[in-house]
Write a protein that holds these residues in place. Structure first.
Motif, PDB file in Angstrom:
ATOM      1  N   PHE A   6       0.832  -1.196   0.000  1.00 50.19           N
ATOM      2  CA  PHE A   6       0.000   0.000   0.000  1.00 50.19           C
ATOM      3  C   PHE A   6       0.875   1.257   0.000  1.00 50.19           C
ATOM      4  N   ASN A   7       1.866   1.300   0.888  1.00 45.34           N
ATOM      5  CA  ASN A   7       2.755   2.468   0.982  1.00 45.34           C
ATOM      6  C   ASN A   7       3.471   2.709  -0.347  1.00 45.34           C
ATOM      7  N   GLN A  13       2.099   7.772  -6.325  1.00 41.41           N
ATOM      8  CA  GLN A  13       1.140   8.823  -6.693  1.00 41.41           C
ATOM      9  C   GLN A  13       1.642  10.226  -6.324  1.00 41.41           C
ATOM     10  N   ALA A  14       2.823  10.328  -5.735  1.00 43.61           N
ATOM     11  CA  ALA A  14       3.317  11.607  -5.213  1.00 43.61           C
ATOM     12  C   ALA A  14       3.391  12.692  -6.281  1.00 43.61           C
ATOM     13  N   ASP A  15       3.901  12.377  -7.470  1.00 47.56           N
ATOM     14  CA  ASP A  15       4.021  13.403  -8.519  1.00 47.56           C
ATOM     15  C   ASP A  15       2.656  13.917  -8.949  1.00 47.56           C
ATOM     16  N   LEU A  39       0.080  12.331   2.196  1.00 47.85           N
ATOM     17  CA  LEU A  39       0.739  11.027   2.248  1.00 47.85           C
ATOM     18  C   LEU A  39       0.756  10.478   3.672  1.00 47.85           C
ATOM     19  N   LEU A  40       1.013  11.346   4.631  1.00 48.28           N
ATOM     20  CA  LEU A  40       1.037  10.918   6.029  1.00 48.28           C
ATOM     21  C   LEU A  40      -0.335  10.408   6.463  1.00 48.28           C
ATOM     22  N   LYS A  41      -1.388  11.135   6.093  1.00 51.09           N
ATOM     23  CA  LYS A  41      -2.740  10.694   6.460  1.00 51.09           C
ATOM     24  C   LYS A  41      -3.101   9.390   5.767  1.00 51.09           C
ATOM     25  N   ALA A  42      -2.698   9.248   4.505  1.00 52.74           N
ATOM     26  CA  ALA A  42      -3.001   8.020   3.770  1.00 52.74           C
ATOM     27  C   ALA A  42      -2.331   6.816   4.425  1.00 52.74           C
ATOM     28  N   ILE A  62      -8.546  12.957   0.256  1.00 52.40           N
ATOM     29  CA  ILE A  62      -7.805  13.290   1.481  1.00 52.40           C
ATOM     30  C   ILE A  62      -7.150  14.658   1.331  1.00 52.40           C
ATOM     31  N   MET A  63      -6.535  14.897   0.173  1.00 56.62           N
ATOM     32  CA  MET A  63      -5.850  16.175  -0.048  1.00 56.62           C
ATOM     33  C   MET A  63      -6.842  17.335  -0.014  1.00 56.62           C
TER      34      MET A  63
END
Length: 170
Positions: A6-7, A13-15, A39-42, A62-63
Motif C-alpha cells: 500500500f505504501n 502517486q506523489a508526482d 501522504l502521512l494521512k493516507a 484526502i488532499m
C-alpha cells in the motif's frame, strides 16, 4: 494488500499529488507541505482504504479535505488575532496607561449594581451571564422561558441605569 504494498502504491502517486496540490495552493512550498500531509494521512489511515477502490481518487479526497480544513483553521485563527497594523496609537495609549486600580473600582461598581437586584432578577441574570441558555435557566428555576427573558432584560436595563456613568453600546 499489506501495508508495504500500500505504501509503495501511495508513494507512486506523489508526482500526481504535487500537480493537484499546486491547483489548491498556487505555491510550490505549500503544495509540497500539502502532499506530505496527504501522504502521512493516507499511510496513517491505511485500514480505512478498501482494496479495489480508486487509490488516486481516495488520495485526492484526502488532499482536498486536508486543504479545506487547514484553510478554515487559518481563517479562524486570523479572525482572533489582532494584527500589528490594526492597533491604533490611541489604543496603545489606553493599554499603556490603564492600571488595575481603575478596573477594581469598575468591578466594585458592577458588584454594587448587582447587589441592588432582587433575587428574582439577580439569579436569572447571573446565570445568563455565566453562559447558561434561556431554557436551562427556565428548567433550573421552574419558570416559563418568557419570564426568564423578561427578567434578564429588566435586570440589564436596571444595571445600565445604575451604571449610567459608564458608556454602554446598545
Amino acid at each position: 494488500m499489506n501495508k508495504l504494498e500500500f505504501n509503495t502504491l501511495v508513494i507512486q502517486q506523489a508526482d500526481s499529488l504535487k500537480t493537484y496540490a499546486r491547483n489548491f495552493t498556487r505555491d510550490q512550498d505549500d503544495a509540497n507541505d500539502l502532499v506530505q500531509d496527504t501522504l502521512l494521512k493516507a499511510v496513517t489511515y491505511f485500514n480505512n482504504f478498501k482494496e479495489g477502490t480508486n487509490l488516486k481518487g481516495w488520495l485526492y479526497t484526502i488532499m482536498k479535505n486536508t486543504f479545506i480544513n487547514n484553510y478554515r483553521r487559518v481563517v479562524k485563527t486570523n479572525s482572533f488575532i489582532t494584527k500589528e497594523e490594526e492597533i491604533t496609537s490611541a489604543n496603545l495609549v489606553v493599554s499603556a496607561t490603564s492600571n488595575r486600580g481603575e478596573n477594581k473600582f469598575v468591578m466594585e461598581d458592577i458588584n454594587q449594581a448587582l447587589s441592588t437586584l432582587s433575587d428574582d432578577y439577580y439569579v436569572p441574570f447571573s446565570m445568563y451571564f455565566e453562559g447558561y441558555k434561556y431554557h436551562e435557566i427556565s428548567d433550573h428555576l421552574s419558570i416559563p422561558i418568557g419570564t426568564v427573558k423578561t427578567r434578564i432584560h429588566v435586570a440589564r436595563k436596571a444595571m445600565k441605569k445604575t451604571l449610567h456613568a459608564y458608556k454602554f453600546g446598545d
